[in-house]
Each structure stands twice: as C-alpha cells, then as structure tokens.
Design an enzyme around this catalytic site. Structure first.
Site, PDB file in Angstrom:
ATOM      1  N   ARG A  75      37.164  51.773  53.380  1.00  0.00           N
ATOM      2  CA  ARG A  75      37.000  50.317  53.386  1.00  0.00           C
ATOM      3  C   ARG A  75      36.874  49.741  51.977  1.00  0.00           C
ATOM      4  O   ARG A  75      36.139  48.788  51.733  1.00  0.00           O
ATOM      5  CB  ARG A  75      35.798  49.889  54.232  1.00  0.00           C
ATOM      6  CG  ARG A  75      35.872  50.308  55.680  1.00  0.00           C
ATOM      7  CD  ARG A  75      37.046  49.641  56.402  1.00  0.00           C
ATOM      8  NE  ARG A  75      37.142  50.161  57.764  1.00  0.00           N
ATOM      9  CZ  ARG A  75      37.877  51.220  58.112  1.00  0.00           C
ATOM     10  NH1 ARG A  75      38.601  51.855  57.212  1.00  0.00           N
ATOM     11  NH2 ARG A  75      37.911  51.637  59.352  1.00  0.00           N
TER      12      ARG A  75
ATOM     13  N   GLU B 285      29.903  45.020  55.315  1.00  0.00           N
ATOM     14  CA  GLU B 285      31.352  45.181  55.162  1.00  0.00           C
ATOM     15  C   GLU B 285      32.026  43.933  54.614  1.00  0.00           C
ATOM     16  O   GLU B 285      32.927  44.036  53.789  1.00  0.00           O
ATOM     17  CB  GLU B 285      31.982  45.584  56.489  1.00  0.00           C
ATOM     18  CG  GLU B 285      33.468  45.890  56.388  1.00  0.00           C
ATOM     19  CD  GLU B 285      34.002  46.634  57.598  1.00  0.00           C
ATOM     20  OE1 GLU B 285      35.150  46.381  57.975  1.00  0.00           O
ATOM     21  OE2 GLU B 285      33.264  47.473  58.156  1.00  0.00           O
TER      22      GLU B 285
ATOM     23  N   SER C 150      32.927  44.036  62.425  1.00  0.00           N
ATOM     24  CA  SER C 150      31.781  44.891  62.114  1.00  0.00           C
ATOM     25  C   SER C 150      31.092  44.386  60.855  1.00  0.00           C
ATOM     26  O   SER C 150      31.717  44.325  59.793  1.00  0.00           O
ATOM     27  CB  SER C 150      32.225  46.341  61.919  1.00  0.00           C
ATOM     28  OG  SER C 150      32.788  46.846  63.105  1.00  0.00           O
TER      29      SER C 150
END
Length: 361
Positions: free
Chosen positions: A171, A353, A248
C-alpha cells in the site's frame, strides 16, 4: 487567486470556482470549503494549472476516495484532476489519471483483457492506483503496471516511470505522501486470453468454486468480486451510508517474528487459549488482519451506535463511515479510539491507510 493567475488558468480551458465545498468530491462526504477549485479535464490543463499556481497552497484531488480532509483548510486552492480516457493497444491499456477506476476495469474486460478483475469496485481514479499500490483479493497494481507518466513539479519535467523506479511496497510507493510527483497516465500490461489473474484469495476462490492458484473466466471473477465488496459496503452507493467511507481506514499491520509471540500471548489472554489469530507471510515479517483485531478489541460493526454521525460500518469493521451531519473531527476521534483500543488489547499499532490533509491521528 490573483486575476492574472486565474486568466492564465482559464486560458487553458480549466474551470475556476471560488468558495467551493469539497465534501461532494470525497467519498466520506466530509471536507472544508476551498477558497478556489480548479477543474482540469486534460493532462495539459493539469500541468499548466500547476505551473500557474506555483507558490500557492494547493491540494491535488481526484476521486477523493482515499483522503481525509480537515474541517477547516483556509486559503486552500484545490486542483481537481478530472482528465479521463482509456486507450487499448493489444495487451496494453492506458488510462488518464482522472478516469474512474472501476470503469477502467470494466473497459479492460470488454476489450477481452484479463488481470484487473480482482480490483473491481474499488472507488477512486486510475491515477491513484500506483500511488497507493492499490490491491485486493490477492492482486496488486504493481504486478500489472507497465509504466506511469509523471509530472515532476520541481523541474516541470514530464516522463514515463518504470515500475522498478517507483519503490512499490504494501500500500505504498515513492508517489505516496508527496505532491511533488503528479501522475498523469498509467499503463498496464494485461493478458489477452480472457482469463483472470491467478485466484489467490481463499474467500474469492470459494465464491468461484475454484482451487487457489487457478485462472478462470475474468468476467466471472469481476462479478464475484463486486458481490463480495457490496456485501461489505465497499462499492459506492449514494443511498448506503456504509459506503460513505475511505474503504479500509487502517492497513493490515505487519509485525516481526519476534513481536508475534507477544501478540499471540495477548490474544490468548484476552480471548482464550484455543483462539487462532489470522496471520499471513509478509516481506518484513507477519501480516495480521486489522479487521480481526478491531472486532476482537471490542469495536463491533456499528460502534458506537445509531446516535453517532460517524460509526464503524455495519458491514465491515475496518471501514469508518459518515452517516450524514458529522465532521472530520468526529471521524478522527473515532479512529483514535479504535487505534488506541487495539493497542491496549493486543499491543499492535494500527496505521491509517488514507491520506490525512491538515489533520492527524
């Protein structure tokens, strides 16, 4: 904005709006009023507008699906990247940065190309996918990317970057956390046989009735992925407040082998000796399930209850949602409560995130 700057931008064909609310441009439906919004519908407008705005406090915004904006960002000029378009040449697919991502996936399958189907239903735009190294159901953008066309705002240079130049990780990439490099186009190398990427994710393999590692009909995979994501509130729907989120909110944490024993000890102490904690191999240790940790720390779906304008999703414990009438401050307070609760319960620190602009945890 100075009149000369505005005229220079409008000469490019970009649209300039004063006192523009940003909430409608984010999937959280949260955000401040920007002093100026510049909408760019081509890469030429993007590069030209950013050159004209040198010295201004600017924010680049595209799909708004992975960003949390502070409630107040005074004197902010926002450049909205809305340049869209997809070209297919054999196994290569090129998309402009502002193209809706799920439309890119759909068009790739219409062209008979496989590879992107596991990334169906992810909100946002094509240009954001290499920034975050977007991934889902066992597939990451980095594994399919051929090139990324990038503007370097420091030099004004535009050039194509190869994947090995972008520092991809879980990520993340060198494009994340900075607006010095601006994605203009992305190019993917896909398969032409109509088959999917290998199905690596157990839940998806079960849904499709295939063995993990197999390739199967790419269109069938897309439909299965969309169904799974909808069941978790992860496909945008204006009427479903469980989709008013950034997906998320926390990444799955990676712990070292040395730290894993301590985490497992806390799990056994809190939940019982026979509880098996999900864990997966990772490059730098062992990856844990953030959603599993959040729920076992006591933050059940819908927490803290219907009275709150921001809540844990009723469909997926890793999504923090806005139900209407809330604020970014309230969302961040909930995120801190969840983060600190997981730390207190299991000694695992969750990291956000999305990109946080003008605010922090």
């Amino acid at each position: 904005m100075a009149s000369t700057t505005r005229a220079r931008i409008e000469d490019l064909g970009a649209v300039v709006t004063e006192d523009a609310p940003l909430s409608a441009l984010t999937t959280l439906r949260l955000g401040p009023v920007a002093s100026t919004l510049v909408r760019c519908e081509s890469s030429t407008q993007v590069t030209g507008a950013l050159a004209a705005l040198d010295g201004y406090r600017t924010l680049l915004l595209a799909g708004g699906s992975n960003v949390v904006l502070a409630d107040d960002l005074p004197d902010l000029t926002v450049v909205h990247i809305a340049a869209a378009g997809v070209e297919v040449d054999g196994s290569l697919l090129r998309a402009a940065a502002g193209t809706n991502w799920d439309e890119v996936v759909g068009l790739s399958l219409q062209a008979g190309l496989g590879g992107l189907e596991c990334l169906s239903g992810i909100p946002g735009t094509a240009g954001a996918t290499p920034v975050q190294n977007v991934g889902a159901y066992g597939v990451e953008v980095a594994s399919l990317l051929r090139r990324v066309r990038v503007l370097d705002r420091g030099t004004g240079q535009v050039r194509w970057y190869e994947p090995d130049e972008l520092g991809f990780g879980y990520r993340t990439s060198i494009l994340k956390g900075t607006d010095v490099r601006v994605v203009l186009d992305v190019e993917f190398g896909l398969s032409t046989d109509g088959l999917s990427s290998p199905i690596r994710y157990p839940e998806l393999a079960k849904e499709l009735g295939v063995v993990q590692g197999e390739r199967t009909d790419a269109l069938a995979v897309r439909e299965a992925v969309l169904g799974l994501r909808r069941s978790k509130g992860m496909v945008l729907d204006e009427a479903d407040h469980d989709t008013w989120s950034v997906g998320s909110f926390f990444t799955n944490p990676v712990v070292t082998e040395d730290d894993l024993d301590g985490v497992q000890s806390r799990v056994r102490e809190r939940l019982g000796p026979d509880i098996a904690m999900p864990q997966y191999p990772a490059q730098d240790g062992v990856k844990l399930s953030a959603a599993w940790l959040v729920e076992r720390a006591g933050f059940v779906k819908g927490y803290p209850g219907e009275q709150s304008a921001v809540r844990v999703s009723t469909k997926h414990s890793l999504a923090l949602t806005h139900r209407g009438g809330g604020s970014t401050g309230e969302l961040l307070a909930l995120a801190r409560t969840v983060r600190d609760g997981v730390w207190a319960a299991f000694g695992v620190r969750l990291a956000p995130e999305p990109v946080l602009v003008g605010c922090s945890l």
